[in-house]
Design an enzyme around this catalytic site. Sequence first.
Site, PDB file in Angstrom:
ATOM      1  N   GLY A  15       0.833  -1.209   0.000  1.00 23.32           N
ATOM      2  CA  GLY A  15       0.000   0.000   0.000  1.00 23.32           C
ATOM      3  C   GLY A  15       0.862   1.251   0.000  1.00 23.32           C
ATOM      4  O   GLY A  15       1.848   1.318   0.726  1.00 23.32           O
ATOM      5  N   SER A  77       2.683  -7.759  -5.255  1.00 25.85           N
ATOM      6  CA  SER A  77       3.048  -8.757  -6.267  1.00 25.85           C
ATOM      7  C   SER A  77       2.817 -10.188  -5.780  1.00 25.85           C
ATOM      8  O   SER A  77       3.463 -10.639  -4.832  1.00 25.85           O
ATOM      9  CB  SER A  77       4.515  -8.579  -6.659  1.00 25.85           C
ATOM     10  OG  SER A  77       4.906  -9.595  -7.533  1.00 25.85           O
ATOM     11  N   SER A 109       5.754  -6.549   2.136  1.00 25.31           N
ATOM     12  CA  SER A 109       6.893  -6.189   1.286  1.00 25.31           C
ATOM     13  C   SER A 109       8.210  -6.599   1.932  1.00 25.31           C
ATOM     14  O   SER A 109       9.116  -7.096   1.258  1.00 25.31           O
ATOM     15  CB  SER A 109       6.916  -4.683   1.044  1.00 25.31           C
ATOM     16  OG  SER A 109       5.648  -4.269   0.610  1.00 25.31           O
ATOM     17  N   THR A 130       4.363   2.337   5.701  1.00 30.89           N
ATOM     18  CA  THR A 130       2.966   1.882   5.813  1.00 30.89           C
ATOM     19  C   THR A 130       2.230   2.787   6.795  1.00 30.89           C
ATOM     20  O   THR A 130       2.809   3.190   7.812  1.00 30.89           O
ATOM     21  CB  THR A 130       2.867   0.421   6.304  1.00 30.89           C
ATOM     22  OG1 THR A 130       1.491   0.142   6.645  1.00 30.89           O
ATOM     23  CG2 THR A 130       3.715   0.127   7.531  1.00 30.89           C
ATOM     24  N   ASP A 132      -0.049   1.755   8.624  1.00 25.94           N
ATOM     25  CA  ASP A 132      -0.558   0.910   9.725  1.00 25.94           C
ATOM     26  C   ASP A 132       0.275   0.972  11.006  1.00 25.94           C
ATOM     27  O   ASP A 132      -0.204   0.592  12.070  1.00 25.94           O
ATOM     28  CB  ASP A 132      -0.640  -0.557   9.269  1.00 25.94           C
ATOM     29  CG  ASP A 132      -1.564  -0.754   8.078  1.00 25.94           C
ATOM     30  OD1 ASP A 132      -2.431   0.109   7.866  1.00 25.94           O
ATOM     31  OD2 ASP A 132      -1.418  -1.772   7.369  1.00 25.94           O
TER      32      ASP A 132
HETATM   33  O1  F6P Z   1      -1.446  -1.717   4.668  1.00 29.64           O
HETATM   34  C1  F6P Z   1      -2.042  -0.503   4.352  1.00 29.64           C
HETATM   35  C2  F6P Z   1      -3.514  -0.666   4.131  1.00 29.64           C
HETATM   36  O2  F6P Z   1      -4.055   0.611   3.827  1.00 29.64           O
HETATM   37  C3  F6P Z   1      -4.290  -1.334   5.254  1.00 29.64           C
HETATM   38  O3  F6P Z   1      -4.558  -0.451   6.316  1.00 29.64           O
HETATM   39  C4  F6P Z   1      -5.513  -1.805   4.525  1.00 29.64           C
HETATM   40  O4  F6P Z   1      -6.089  -2.912   5.171  1.00 29.64           O
HETATM   41  C5  F6P Z   1      -4.979  -2.208   3.178  1.00 29.64           C
HETATM   42  O5  F6P Z   1      -3.753  -1.499   3.017  1.00 29.64           O
HETATM   43  C6  F6P Z   1      -5.875  -1.901   2.015  1.00 29.64           C
HETATM   44  O6  F6P Z   1      -5.219  -2.312   0.856  1.00 29.64           O
HETATM   45  P1  F6P Z   1      -5.724  -2.058  -0.637  1.00 29.64           P
HETATM   46  O7  F6P Z   1      -5.453  -0.635  -0.975  1.00 29.64           O
HETATM   47  O8  F6P Z   1      -4.901  -3.002  -1.447  1.00 29.64           O
HETATM   48  O9  F6P Z   1      -7.179  -2.368  -0.638  1.00 29.64           O
END
Ligand code: F6P
Length: 326
Positions: A15, A77, A109, A130, A132
């Site tokens: 992400g 990926s 990653s 991230t 998170d």
């Molecule tokens: O890891 C970052 C994040 O935004 C998480 O908080 C969320 O669960 C996920 O990615 C969402 O991913 P995507 O954009 O692939 O739906």
Amino acid sequence: MMRKIKCIGILTSGGDAPGMNAAIRAVTRAAIANGFTVKGIYRGYEGLIHNEIKEFTTESVSNIIGRGGTILKTARSKDFMTEEGRKKAYENMVAAEIDALVIIGGNGSLTGARLFAAEYDVPCIGLPGTIDNDLNGTDMTIGYDTSLNTIMECVDKIRDTANSHERIFFVEVMGRDAGFLAQNSAIAAGAEAAIIPEDSTAVDQLAQFIGRGIRKSKSSSIVIVSESPKCGAMYYAERVRNEYPEYDVRVSILGHLQRGGSPSAGDRILASRLGVGAINALLEGQRNVMLGIKNDEVVYVPFSSAVKSDKPLKKELITALEVLSL
Ligand code: F6P
């Protein structure tokens, strides 16, 4: 014997997070300042597998420190999770004469980097990118601070409606399996409660919240809920409708706006420090570590520790919110 590093490849993966561009800029400029050449790899590990590689100069990273997203693009990926995919990536890396990799990304990653480094003799340095904040060994990840601020601003706005209509709002935020965004945005926005995975006990968190007497001193309530496939904001709102029909309830799922926008000063500085640190780490002969920040010092964290899914969330934060939301 370790091969001399001449060229460093850089990629962003998973992400996107605000501050990734600041990290790309810092890695590129610090590398060039130390006599390395730099190659940007597009779309994360996908770009290694499909050979999307371009030489970077200092100008390639001009005017990006304030931009959200990642100029290198990103991807999750699936192919890199296979041995075949990693073999292809390695072959392309060798053909492009890249001797070391800097990977900016989250848990998935850096798990990929760990696998790659175990199979091939490639020095890999990870930077925690991230929203998170769920990587171990670092107080903060790149993107987390900006995302927290975005959530706080949104909740401040939602409060206007919550107050005016005397409603309960369940606001769902991201974080995957971690509650850092939910807990700290709840504190920052003065929310009445946070429902987070780290605090999920046998006790029903909704009953607990209602039982605290939410309407004693306030006419509106905001509950920040960590995203969850089964027990997200919709689940709690539905329960309130059924079990406590006297309350007027609404849901707001913030979604991807939490990942966008110009990075905060905190994220730009963190990304810049860690980006410069990544090059220092390679110069010191470090490999297969993530760089983190602990007590305002740059630290090296082995990939194996960084990606463990048990980063503790301080109990003190849970208690603070309970006291402050009375
Ligand atoms: O890891 C970052 C994040 O935004 C998480 O908080 C969320 O669960 C996920 O990615 C969402 O991913 P995507 O954009 O692939 O739906």
